[in-house]
Structure formats: structure tokens, C-alpha cells
Write a protein that holds these residues in place. Structure first.
Motif, PDB file in Angstrom:
ATOM      1  N   SER A  49       0.825  -1.211   0.000  1.00 53.11           N
ATOM      2  CA  SER A  49       0.000   0.000   0.000  1.00 53.11           C
ATOM      3  C   SER A  49       0.856   1.257   0.000  1.00 53.11           C
ATOM      4  CB  SER A  49      -0.960   0.004   1.184  1.00 53.11           C
ATOM      5  OG  SER A  49      -0.244   0.023   2.398  1.00 53.11           O
ATOM      6  N   SER A  50       1.976   1.247   0.703  1.00 58.28           N
ATOM      7  CA  SER A  50       2.846   2.423   0.682  1.00 58.28           C
ATOM      8  C   SER A  50       3.467   2.616  -0.700  1.00 58.28           C
ATOM      9  CB  SER A  50       3.931   2.324   1.748  1.00 58.28           C
ATOM     10  OG  SER A  50       4.817   1.272   1.460  1.00 58.28           O
ATOM     11  N   ALA A  51       3.755   1.530  -1.402  1.00 54.56           N
ATOM     12  CA  ALA A  51       4.286   1.652  -2.763  1.00 54.56           C
ATOM     13  C   ALA A  51       3.223   2.240  -3.691  1.00 54.56           C
ATOM     14  CB  ALA A  51       4.736   0.288  -3.275  1.00 54.56           C
ATOM     15  N   ILE A  52       1.973   1.822  -3.538  1.00 57.56           N
ATOM     16  CA  ILE A  52       0.895   2.371  -4.367  1.00 57.56           C
ATOM     17  C   ILE A  52       0.687   3.846  -4.068  1.00 57.56           C
ATOM     18  CG2 ILE A  52      -1.607   2.310  -4.729  1.00 57.56           C
ATOM     19  CD1 ILE A  52      -1.444  -0.711  -4.512  1.00 57.56           C
ATOM     20  N   ILE A  53       0.697   4.208  -2.793  1.00 49.09           N
ATOM     21  CA  ILE A  53       0.520   5.614  -2.412  1.00 49.09           C
ATOM     22  C   ILE A  53       1.664   6.460  -2.961  1.00 49.09           C
ATOM     23  CG2 ILE A  53       0.528   7.190  -0.439  1.00 49.09           C
ATOM     24  CD1 ILE A  53      -1.054   5.024   1.079  1.00 49.09           C
ATOM     25  N   ALA A  54       2.885   5.965  -2.866  1.00 46.94           N
ATOM     26  CA  ALA A  54       4.040   6.712  -3.382  1.00 46.94           C
ATOM     27  C   ALA A  54       3.941   6.894  -4.894  1.00 46.94           C
ATOM     28  CB  ALA A  54       5.333   5.990  -3.016  1.00 46.94           C
ATOM     29  N   ARG A  60       0.702  12.363  -9.358  1.00 48.98           N
ATOM     30  CA  ARG A  60       0.041  13.658  -9.139  1.00 48.98           C
ATOM     31  C   ARG A  60       1.041  14.794  -9.214  1.00 48.98           C
ATOM     32  NH1 ARG A  60      -2.908  13.750  -3.804  1.00 48.98           N
ATOM     33  NH2 ARG A  60      -2.812  15.954  -4.269  1.00 48.98           N
ATOM     34  N   SER A  61       2.216  14.586  -8.634  1.00 52.37           N
ATOM     35  CA  SER A  61       3.250  15.614  -8.642  1.00 52.37           C
ATOM     36  C   SER A  61       3.704  15.898 -10.075  1.00 52.37           C
ATOM     37  CB  SER A  61       4.434  15.162  -7.792  1.00 52.37           C
ATOM     38  OG  SER A  61       5.494  16.064  -7.903  1.00 52.37           O
ATOM     39  N   LYS A  62       3.858  14.841 -10.841  1.00 54.31           N
ATOM     40  CA  LYS A  62       4.307  14.995 -12.223  1.00 54.31           C
ATOM     41  C   LYS A  62       3.255  15.743 -13.038  1.00 54.31           C
ATOM     42  CE  LYS A  62       6.076  12.369 -16.127  1.00 54.31           C
ATOM     43  NZ  LYS A  62       6.335  11.037 -16.665  1.00 54.31           N
ATOM     44  N   SER A  63       1.991  15.386 -12.880  1.00 56.91           N
ATOM     45  CA  SER A  63       0.944  16.060 -13.649  1.00 56.91           C
ATOM     46  C   SER A  63       0.798  17.515 -13.186  1.00 56.91           C
ATOM     47  CB  SER A  63      -0.387  15.323 -13.529  1.00 56.91           C
ATOM     48  OG  SER A  63      -0.834  15.319 -12.189  1.00 56.91           O
ATOM     49  N   ARG A  64       0.971  17.770 -11.895  1.00 58.32           N
ATOM     50  CA  ARG A  64       0.912  19.136 -11.378  1.00 58.32           C
ATOM     51  C   ARG A  64       2.080  19.955 -11.937  1.00 58.32           C
ATOM     52  NH1 ARG A  64       1.675  19.048  -5.587  1.00 58.32           N
ATOM     53  NH2 ARG A  64      -0.017  17.554  -5.671  1.00 58.32           N
ATOM     54  N   LEU A  65       3.258  19.349 -12.008  1.00 54.02           N
ATOM     55  CA  LEU A  65       4.423  20.027 -12.557  1.00 54.02           C
ATOM     56  C   LEU A  65       4.205  20.352 -14.032  1.00 54.02           C
ATOM     57  CD1 LEU A  65       7.337  20.995 -12.150  1.00 54.02           C
ATOM     58  CD2 LEU A  65       8.079  18.700 -12.793  1.00 54.02           C
TER      59      LEU A  65
END
Length: 92
Positions: A49-54, A60-65
């Protein structure tokens, strides 16, 4: 090593005197195995689950950038267009 030998002899004596302890020992071993399996499953689930969240945060960060870059490019293009229009109005 001697302590292990003494422990094994005491367990053997206990099993001879009370054979029903064999079932208790087997049950204890089974419960310990179940405990290890449950902990391992929870650990695997937590890692997964932590791998999926990361990965989701990275996406999201990439699309926001990319959106920020596009906005910057749009603003720059507008400024360049305004400069070109100002240069045309002032003449050569």
C-alpha cells in the motif's frame, strides 16, 4: 549447548509424565505459525500500500508540474506577444 540438552530432557520427562502436553505443544507451535503468517501478511500489505501511495503521489506531482510548466509557457507567450505588439506600435 548444555542448557539446550537440559531443556530437551525436561520436555521429554514432562511428555512422559503428562502425554496431553504433546497436544498443548503442537497447538502452541501452530498458533506461533499463524502469528508469523499474520504479521508477514500485514507487513506485505503495508509495503504494497505504501508503494501504491508513493506511485500515486509521484503521478500527481508529475501532472501538477506539467500543468505549472504549461501555465508558465502560456504566461511567457502572452508577455512576448505584448512585447511584440509594443515594438510594432513604437516602430523601427
Amino acid at each position: 549447548m548444555m542448557q539446550l540438552a537440559i531443556l530437551l530432557v525436561l520436555i521429554l520427562i514432562a511428555l512422559i509424565l503428562a502425554p496431553w502436553l504433546f497436544g498443548v505443544i503442537i497447538t502452541g507451535i501452530a498458533l506461533y505459525g499463524i502469528w508469523i503468517a499474520v504479521v508477514a501478511a500485514l507487513l506485505i500489505a503495508a509495503v504494497f500500500s505504501s508503494a501504491i501511495i508513493a506511485a500515486f503521489k509521484r503521478f500527481r506531482s508529475k501532472s501538477r508540474l506539467e500543468a505549472q510548466i504549461a501555465e508558465s509557457n502560456r504566461i511567457y507567450a502572452e508577455k512576448e506577444k505584448a512585447r511584440a505588439q509594443a515594438a510594432e506600435q513604437t516602430g523601427p
